[in-house]
Design a protein around this motif. Structure first.
Motif, mmCIF file in Angstrom:
data_model
loop_
_atom_site.group_PDB
_atom_site.id
_atom_site.type_symbol
_atom_site.label_atom_id
_atom_site.label_comp_id
_atom_site.label_asym_id
_atom_site.label_seq_id
_atom_site.Cartn_x
_atom_site.Cartn_y
_atom_site.Cartn_z
ATOM 1 N N ARG A 128 -3.327 -38.780 13.413
ATOM 2 C CA ARG A 128 -2.591 -39.840 14.105
ATOM 3 C C ARG A 128 -3.328 -40.306 15.352
ATOM 4 O O ARG A 128 -3.408 -41.477 15.651
ATOM 5 C CB ARG A 128 -1.213 -39.328 14.524
ATOM 6 C CG ARG A 128 -0.191 -39.387 13.424
ATOM 7 C CD ARG A 128 1.172 -39.337 14.048
ATOM 8 N NE ARG A 128 2.157 -39.012 13.041
ATOM 9 C CZ ARG A 128 3.131 -38.129 13.199
ATOM 10 N NH1 ARG A 128 3.237 -37.492 14.350
ATOM 11 N NH2 ARG A 128 3.984 -37.910 12.250
ATOM 12 N N SER A 173 -3.511 -39.745 24.754
ATOM 13 C CA SER A 173 -2.369 -39.601 23.860
ATOM 14 C C SER A 173 -1.662 -38.307 24.197
ATOM 15 O O SER A 173 -2.288 -37.285 24.514
ATOM 16 C CB SER A 173 -2.829 -39.575 22.406
ATOM 17 O OG SER A 173 -3.265 -40.863 22.046
ATOM 18 N N VAL A 194 2.111 -39.779 20.751
ATOM 19 C CA VAL A 194 1.765 -39.760 19.339
ATOM 20 C C VAL A 194 2.781 -38.865 18.668
ATOM 21 O O VAL A 194 3.073 -37.770 19.142
ATOM 22 C CB VAL A 194 0.343 -39.210 19.125
ATOM 23 C CG1 VAL A 194 0.046 -39.074 17.633
ATOM 24 C CG2 VAL A 194 -0.675 -40.107 19.787
ATOM 25 N N GLN A 244 -0.241 -43.091 25.612
ATOM 26 C CA GLN A 244 0.752 -43.312 24.570
ATOM 27 C C GLN A 244 1.161 -42.009 23.919
ATOM 28 O O GLN A 244 0.373 -41.078 23.806
ATOM 29 C CB GLN A 244 0.190 -44.258 23.515
ATOM 30 C CG GLN A 244 0.318 -45.696 23.954
ATOM 31 C CD GLN A 244 -0.113 -46.651 22.893
ATOM 32 O OE1 GLN A 244 -1.030 -46.359 22.111
ATOM 33 N NE2 GLN A 244 0.532 -47.803 22.852
ATOM 34 N N VAL A 287 -7.002 -48.411 17.090
ATOM 35 C CA VAL A 287 -6.355 -49.652 17.526
ATOM 36 C C VAL A 287 -7.148 -50.307 18.646
ATOM 37 O O VAL A 287 -7.384 -51.509 18.656
ATOM 38 C CB VAL A 287 -4.914 -49.357 17.999
ATOM 39 C CG1 VAL A 287 -4.277 -50.624 18.553
ATOM 40 C CG2 VAL A 287 -4.077 -48.797 16.872
ATOM 41 N N SER A 292 -6.149 -42.502 14.413
ATOM 42 C CA SER A 292 -5.747 -43.848 14.003
ATOM 43 C C SER A 292 -5.340 -44.667 15.227
ATOM 44 O O SER A 292 -5.577 -45.868 15.294
ATOM 45 C CB SER A 292 -4.603 -43.772 12.995
ATOM 46 O OG SER A 292 -3.461 -43.261 13.626
ATOM 47 N N GLN A 293 -4.761 -44.009 16.193
ATOM 48 C CA GLN A 293 -4.389 -44.720 17.408
ATOM 49 C C GLN A 293 -5.627 -45.167 18.173
ATOM 50 O O GLN A 293 -5.663 -46.246 18.753
ATOM 51 C CB GLN A 293 -3.541 -43.800 18.278
ATOM 52 C CG GLN A 293 -2.745 -44.585 19.293
ATOM 53 C CD GLN A 293 -1.677 -43.719 19.920
ATOM 54 O OE1 GLN A 293 -1.837 -42.510 20.030
ATOM 55 N NE2 GLN A 293 -0.601 -44.344 20.322
ATOM 56 N N LYS A 294 -6.621 -44.298 18.140
ATOM 57 C CA LYS A 294 -7.884 -44.636 18.795
ATOM 58 C C LYS A 294 -8.483 -45.899 18.188
ATOM 59 O O LYS A 294 -9.054 -46.736 18.879
ATOM 60 C CB LYS A 294 -8.858 -43.476 18.657
ATOM 61 C CG LYS A 294 -9.062 -42.773 19.960
ATOM 62 C CD LYS A 294 -9.861 -41.492 19.969
ATOM 63 C CE LYS A 294 -10.962 -41.253 19.052
ATOM 64 N NZ LYS A 294 -11.616 -39.922 19.271
#
Lengths: 1154, 139
Positions: A98, A82, A23, A21, A105, A101-103
């Motif tokens: 960021r 990412s 970021v 993804q 999820v 925080s994505q981790k």
């Protein structure tokens, strides 16, 4: 979990899921470039082991789906990569946050994660971190793949440890209950100590371990675990998980049986290339000898636990399912899934996977059953987009199993879904695209050529519907050009299948669209590369035949005879062959006999008809040609509704010379312009389309002073440019002024005029048409716009007399034939002949009144310009039609010897057959007035003719001509000579007409002989004076009168010798002749002259003398005595036309005295 | 009884198609058209060697929500498709078979007509009335 992944296939069970993804702000194209590179690492061979790890990358994954990760571990996100851009060190902390925080999820399930930072340089970038990689830019990142491989290896380590950890769970330990999200609340307050519960935990864990083994590349272990899980779960009726275990079993078996994968290329899986290669290379490795012998031992299954050591289970049956069993298990699994409403996605995905397997096994029927089932799986409220996706995938799967029609059906449903009224922004573009994809399923090809083969055969109703939908979709897309193309196609190919009402509607909407965007012949290329070939509307109107027309007669070019090239077909060595190469294609290319001329309007005739139930307006209908620069002059036409065959003539002007090929025609109907090529229209009949165009020639326009005649010539078969007709009296002469104007663009350089009298039974005397071309020719070359005039004399001289009658009359006239010299013409006239043979008898009169026609064709051959150089010329023909009314004619002709031997009287019975009073006159003769239908005798004194002076016919001609013809020829020339001498003319004062009367027709052999000078010419000279019948020679009594007889032989033979006796007598004018004159006349010497043989052209003279004793009128009759009587008959008596000599003896002067 | 009866040529285009609810004829076109996939699959499933002994009746091709589609293939590869209402449970396989047999006989009569060109759409009145007879009582 509500969104199914329709792309799933059985082998996905062995993959680990990694989410990639972006970021922060990452340009999309850059991200996908990196994503592609990452995704290329789809399979990693793990060091120190023979196993492979397969990775499935997703750039988008719902955390919701992640929650099902315990149920099937391949749904669990285990890795996160990412990608981020970081311009400066300042941004770094934010970026890092960021990432974290994505981790979070996917935090619960993640084994490991990586951050790829692009653009950052400096000290932060220099620090060595395992979870972060720094690259200065998206272009300079050579070791991305390496990094990913390392990352995958680290995932593998975690995976392997998890596997070992779970697999070695001792039976004593409490096995946690794995559950799917919707189950969680069901187990609240459940007795966790019950055996049933424990078994359930064990079964689920077994299944989970199986999944892990499969992911970790231990296929055989996985099979064993799955088998055990199935056993365990079946006993506790845990259907959802039993289904999952069965599915796992199937997946593992599929992976074993079909190392190539089941997704196929059609599924379009992203890591296709790398994975495909890897698997192929790996296929051999899969059959690990050790692992294959891992067999299940049911006995090893203790009641309360799972034996950790699977190796002890070696020994009984092979674990792997047979291919046909796979489907059975899938069915079973799906039926278990079906029990749970919330597992719809799982069920659907299982169906899809099973179908893929069946597609490989080529068991389409069963696959279709799975699909049929999948259709009915209710996933609750689906968004429109999901519906579209679902229908599309169904279509794709049907296609995969070879059900193209079904596939097309679902694709069409998907297309319709794109523009469902509930969607706020209908995706017409997508709809159109999907509709296009359905075309093959409905065996429809947008190339109209496929339809030209014959009658349409297909699912007309369905196809028409589809085309209408295409039209509508393309219109809504805002591409009227496409609509026009599709509508034209509909009209062209489905015309026979449309009802009258539909035809009207379709054409109306076509007209509407074309008003915005006229249809043309260019190929429309769609953005996705599909080409829409042009649709020529060859059925509006339908052309039945194409015929190239020759130029009008007057403009047809002709090749000079001498320059005729050998254009005999050189294809065959034979002059004649009964084998005719008869093929349609050749016929089409066959060259046509006639030629067209550069610069002249040429015509092609089409037979067309209108199949529409309304009037069809065709505009700009023109010809399509090749080979020569051709200026087509388009025509517009309007065909009545359902017209029959209707001829249409298309015209054009070739601008250069060469071979022109008429390839087709061009139309514009309803705003659609079409180029219809003949080769694509097999139903068109043609007699050849290739014609030679010759260089330009001048054009002449002919006008005459006489009125044109409407009716063509009766006796002439050829086509005439124009014709004139005139009514003339026989013998009349009419002047015809012909004006030739050059209306072309080329100079007229040569002009030749010929005429030909049409075959007629009438005997024609003299030249019918005569002209003098000199003056006209002197004006050449004639520039365009100029004109020349030519005067043609029309002279009609026909024989109106009835021939037979005449001859008879002549024979009756015995006197004239024997020719008494004393008969005077006057007396003949007085003879009551006319009364005895009345000419007024009705029958003969009607005969004479009969109007005769005379026709001739004048041909004007002209040439000029470039065409002349090539040896071409043009013909202009003028038909001349003359109605000849009889004027005067001679009913009878006879001769009377005149008083002079060199002359004779020609007696002509002249009949006036006109209704007017008429005067006849001849040279040196009085006018004779004749009333209508009156007959009078006319006597003309004529000098005898010396026909020998006439030119002799050419020796060469004589040899080859029929003697009879020659004789006729001779007669004819003689007659015309006589005629010209006579010069008989007539004049009708009342109508101011005049003309000649010809005696030619009435002169026959007998008359001619009389009119001919005898070959022996006798000259008698008395007293030194030549003497003839009517000349009275004077002499004195007592004087010797010298008498000289001269014979000139003009015959071809020698004549003589002759003896001539002179007999004197006195005529008392009362019929009494006194021969007894011995005492009145005495001969000095002999009264007999002897003439020796006279050779041809010689003459002989004999002399004598007379002495008259008394005064008085004396006649001398010179009698002829043939000496050689034996040959006397060789000289006809008429040759001895010696004159009788009239001598008046006068009183001698006194002094002479008697 | 039947709601739609179709005769499809060897080359898979319709020779004859008739359905009872006229207003939704197109739907039956789609139904019959898609059923051809199954028919083809069924024919090809039978081995070539078996082609002679193949049973002409193909049985249920596929069920849809409202209809059941039955197929029949003659030896000359002409297909007959009969669509019946799913709600009509009284129809048994044997009855469907006899309907197909009737259809086949009638089709044979059409083919025997010397004025009929094989491949043309069927316009025979006799055939039409026979089909009508099979479709009555449906609505």
């Amino acid at each position: 979990m509500s969104i199914p992944d329709y792309m799933q296939c059985a082998e996905d069970h062995q993959t680990v899921l990694v989410v990639v993804q972006p970021v922060g702000i990452v340009p999309e194209d850059e991200f996908f470039r990196i994503y592609k590179r990452i995704a290329s690492v789809a399979q990693v061979s793990i060091r120190d082991s023979q196993r492979n790890l397969y990775i499935r990358y997703r750039h988008h994954y719902l955390p919701e789906n992640n929650e099902w990760g315990d149920f099937q571990t391949h749904r669990k996100v285990v890795g996160l990569i990412s990608v981020t851009t970081c311009g400066s060190a300042k941004e770094w902390p934010q970026t890092s946050d960021r990432f974290h925080s994505q981790k979070d999820v996917f935090g619960a399930t993640l084994y490991d994660s990586r951050l790829l930072v692009f653009g950052l340089q400096g000290e932060i970038a220099e620090q060595q971190r395992t979870d972060v990689a720094f690259y200065s830019s998206y272009d300079v990142c050579p070791d991305v793949e390496k990094r990913v491989e390392d990352f995958v290896e680290s995932i593998f380590i975690v995976l392997e440890s998890k596997r070992l950890d779970r697999a070695t769970d001792k039976s004593g330990d409490k096995i946690p209950l794995l559950c799917v999200p919707f189950e969680k609340k069901d187990f609240v307050g459940l007795d966790t100590d019950s055996r049933h519960y424990k078994k359930r935990c064990q079964g689920r864990m077994r299944k989970h371990v199986g999944d892990l083994c499969l992911q970790a590349g231990m296929l055989q272990d996985a099979l064993v675990h799955y088998h055990m899980a199935v056993e365990l779960l079946r006993s506790v009726n845990d259907f959802l998980w039993l289904g999952a275990a069965l599915e796992g079993l199937c997946s593992a078996s599929v992976i074993f049986h079909y190392p190539g994968g089941t997704a196929g290329k059609a599924a379009g899986r992203k890591p296709s290339l790398a994975q495909g290669q890897g698997q192929a290379a790996d296929a051999g490795k899969r059959h690990r000898p050790g692992a294959q012998e891992v067999l299940i031992d049911p006995g090893a299954l203790t009641a309360n636990g799972i034996s950790a050591d699977t190796s002890s289970e070696i020994g009984r049956a092979k674990n792997c399912l047979r291919p046909e069993d796979i489907i059975e298990k899938y069915k079973e699994a799906i039926s278990y899934y079906g029990k749970y409403k919330n597992a719809g996605v799982i069920e659907l995905e299982a169906c899809v996977k099973a179908v893929r397997v069946l597609a490989i096994q080529k068991r389409a029927m069963e696959a279709s059953e799975f699909l049929q089932n999948a259709v009915y799986i209710n996933l609750g409220q689906l968004s429109e987009e999901e519906k579209i996706q679902r229908y599309s995938i169904l279509s794709e799967l049907y296609d995969l199993i070879g059900f193209h029609r079904k596939s097309a059906f679902f694709k069409r449903v998907a297309a319709m879904q794109c523009v469902a009224p509930t969607i706020p922004e209908p995706g017409w573009r997508a709809c159109y695209k999907l509709l296009l994809e359905t075309l093959p399923g409905y065996s429809l090809c947008l190339d109209p050529k496929d339809f030209s083969k014959g009658t349409h055969r297909g699912w007309a109703a369905v196809q028409v519907r589809l085309l209408h939908e295409l039209v509508y979709a393309s219109r809504r897309m805002g591409n009227p050009g496409l609509s026009v193309r599709h509508l034209s196609f509909l009209l062209q190919t489905m015309l026979d299948l449309l009802s009258d009402q539909e035809k009207k509607e379709v054409t109306q909407s076509l007209e509407n669209y074309t008003s915005k965007c006229p249809g043309g012949m260019e190929v429309i290329t769609l953005p996705d590369g599909l080409k829409l070939p042009p649709v020529p509307l060859s059925k509006l109107p339908i052309v039945r035949s194409v015929k190239l027309l020759d130029l009008p007669v007057s403009l047809r070019p002709h090749k000079q005879k001498g320059l005729l090239e050998n254009n005999m077909s050189t294809k065959s060595p034979f002059i004649y062959s009964p084998i005719i190469m008869h093929t349609r294609g050749e016929e089409r290319n066959k060259k046509i006999e006639f030629r067209w001329v550069q610069g002249d309007v040429c015509e092609v005739q089409l037979m067309v008809y209108n199949p529409m139930p309304f009037e069809l307006r065709v505009e700009h209908m023109g010809l399509l040609t090749s080979g020569v620069e051709f200026e087509s002059l388009p025509a517009g036409l309007s065909l009545p509704a359902e017209s029959g065959l209707y001829p249409v003539t298309l015209v054009g002007v070739p601008r250069t010379a060469g071979n022109i090929n008429v390839n087709g025609y061009h139309t514009s109907v309803f705003g659609v312009t079409s180029d219809c090529l003949l080769e694509g229209l097999p139903s068109v009949r043609t007699s050849g389309c290739m014609v030679e165009v010759i260089p330009s020639l001048p054009r002449l326009q002919l006008s005459t002073s006489l009125p044109r005649s409407a009716h063509p010539l009766q006796h002439s078969k050829e086509e005439l440019s124009s014709s004139v007709s005139v009514q003339l009296f026989n013998g009349e002469t009419q002047q015809l002024t012909i004006t030739l104007e050059n209306i072309g663009s080329e100079d007229l350089e040569t002009l030749e005029v010929t005429s030909k009298t049409c075959n007629t039974k009438e005997k024609l005397f003299g030249e019918f048409l005569s002209w003098d071309l000199e003056e006209a020719v002197s004006q050449l070359p004639l520039k365009p716009g100029q004109s020349v005039t030519l005067t043609v004399n029309i002279k009609v001289r026909l024989d109106f007399s009835g021939g037979e009658n005449l001859l008879q009359d002549l024979n009756d006239d015995g006197i004239s034939v024997t020719g008494l010299p004393s008969s005077s013409p006057l007396r003949q006239v007085l003879k009551p002949r006319a009364e005895t043979k009345p000419l007024g008898s009705e029958s003969s009169k009607t005969d004479y009144n009969h109007v005769k026609t005379l026709e001739a064709v004048m041909t004007f051959k002209y040439s000029g310009g470039a065409g002349k150089v090539e040896g071409y010329y043009r013909d202009l023909t003028l038909g001349v039609h003359v109605d000849v009314e009889p004027s005067v004619f001679f009913t009878r002709v006879s001769t009377l010897p005149a008083t002079r031997t060199r002359q004779c009287h020609l007696l002509l019975d002249v009949f006036n057959s006109t209704e007017h009073e008429l005067t006849v006159s001849a040279n040196n003769n009085q006018d004779l007035v004749l009333h209508a239908s009156e007959c009078q005798r006319m006597a003309i004194q004529v000098a005898k003719f010396d026909f020998d002076t006439l030119p002799q016919p050419d020796q060469e001609a004589v040899r080859y001509t029929n003697p009879k013809l020659l004789e006729e020829e001779r007669l004819h020339t003689q007659a015309s000579m006589i005629n010209s001498t006579l010069g008989i003319t007539w004049n009708i004062p009342s109508v101011r007409r005049q003309g000649e009367a010809s005696v030619e027709g009435v002169l026959n052999q007998l008359v001619l002989e009389h009119l001919q000078l005898a070959p022996l010419q006798w000259d008698v000279v008395v007293n030194g004076k030549p003497c003839d019948c009517d000349i009275i020679a004077d002499c004195k009594v007592g004087d010797a009168v010298p008498l000289e007889v001269k014979l000139t032989n003009r015959s071809k033979n020698a004549v003589g010798p002759f003896a001539l006796t002179v007999v004197p007598f006195q005529d008392y004018q009362n019929g009494v002749k006194n021969y007894d004159l011995q005492d009145a006349v005495t001969f000095i010497g002999s009264n007999t002259f002897n003439i020796d043989t006279v050779n041809p052209t010689e003459d002989s003279v004999c002399m004598g003398a007379l002495l008259f004793l008394y005064t008085g009128d004396f006649y001398l009759n010179i009698k002829f005595q043939d000496d050689n009587a034996g040959q006397g008959n060789e000289v006809p008596p008429s040759w001895f036309g010696l004159p009788s000599i009239h001598i008046k003896a006068l009183e001698a002067p006194i002094e002479a005295g008697a | 009884m039947a709601v739609c009866i179709a005769v499809i040529a060897k080359e898979n285009y319709p020779l004859y198609i008739r359905s009872v609810p006229i207003q939704n004829e197109l739907k039956f076109h789609y139904t019959v058209h898609t059923s051809l996939d199954v028919v083809e699959e069924k024919i090809s499933a039978v081995g070539k060697a078996m082609a002679d002994q193949r049973e002409l009746y193909l049985g249920l091709l596929y069920p849809t929500e409202d209809y059941k589609v039955y197929g029949y293939v003659t030896n000359s590869k002409v297909k007959f498709v009969i669509v019946v209402d799913s709600s009509n449970t009284s129809l048994r396989d044997n009855e469907i078979r006899s309907m197909f047999r009737k259809l086949h006989n009638s089709f044979t009569d059409v083919m025997c007509n010397p004025f009929y060109n094989p491949g043309d759409t069927i316009q025979s009145k006799a055939f039409d009335s026979m089909v009508t007879a099979m479709m009555v009582q449906a609505s």
